[in-house]
Design an enzyme around this catalytic site. Sequence first.
Site, mmCIF file in Angstrom:
data_model
loop_
_atom_site.group_PDB
_atom_site.id
_atom_site.type_symbol
_atom_site.label_atom_id
_atom_site.label_comp_id
_atom_site.label_asym_id
_atom_site.label_seq_id
_atom_site.Cartn_x
_atom_site.Cartn_y
_atom_site.Cartn_z
ATOM 1 N N LEU A 14 52.226 55.454 5.909
ATOM 2 C CA LEU A 14 51.403 54.842 6.959
ATOM 3 C C LEU A 14 49.938 54.746 6.582
ATOM 4 C CD1 LEU A 14 52.922 56.661 10.065
ATOM 5 C CD2 LEU A 14 53.744 54.595 8.894
ATOM 6 N N ASP A 15 49.276 53.807 7.256
ATOM 7 C CA ASP A 15 47.832 53.673 7.104
ATOM 8 C C ASP A 15 47.139 54.230 8.349
ATOM 9 O OD1 ASP A 15 48.079 51.706 9.078
ATOM 10 O OD2 ASP A 15 47.766 50.047 7.697
ATOM 11 N N LEU A 16 45.856 54.032 8.440
ATOM 12 C CA LEU A 16 45.041 54.527 9.546
ATOM 13 C C LEU A 16 45.522 54.025 10.908
ATOM 14 C CD1 LEU A 16 42.416 56.043 10.344
ATOM 15 C CD2 LEU A 16 41.213 53.885 9.999
ATOM 16 N N TYR A 17 46.197 52.874 10.926
ATOM 17 C CA TYR A 17 46.619 52.255 12.191
ATOM 18 C C TYR A 17 48.028 52.652 12.611
ATOM 19 C CZ TYR A 17 42.507 49.677 10.957
ATOM 20 O OH TYR A 17 41.237 49.352 10.592
ATOM 21 N N HIS A 19 50.939 52.145 11.010
ATOM 22 C CA HIS A 19 52.071 51.374 10.486
ATOM 23 C C HIS A 19 52.027 51.398 8.965
ATOM 24 C CE1 HIS A 19 49.280 48.049 9.771
ATOM 25 N NE2 HIS A 19 48.989 48.008 11.066
#
Length: 137
Positions: A14-17, A19
Amino acid sequence: MQTRTPIKIRGYHLDLYGHVNNARYLEFLEEARWDFLEQQVDISKFTGSSLGLAVVNININYRRGAYVDEEIEVVTQLARLGNKSAVMHQDVVLKGTDTLVADADVTFVVTDQKAQKAVPLEGEMRATLELWQKPSS
């Protein structure tokens, strides 16, 4: 011939958002291409030859976010075969559904490993690739 490679989405994808990070899809696609190859040929024989496969272009479309604990499948098949290059088409779908998460066309060439240049798709290599294009029975 097509293969389906399952992948479970983990927190480190996952990334910061929240997803899957866009760069991770390249890893998912590569994992699925290796799976495809392993189901088609004896990898040790293939990698022991003077020929290799080299990716020269990837076009990817992101259609939907994928989230932790979801399971996806990467559907891989040889889409087109040219004189010096071929294209594998890959769909990333939510496992057990038709929901498209991403899709990509990956262009590769066959290379002479010693000369480090693309060579025509001919002979035994072409015959092998043509078999990959046949639908699964």
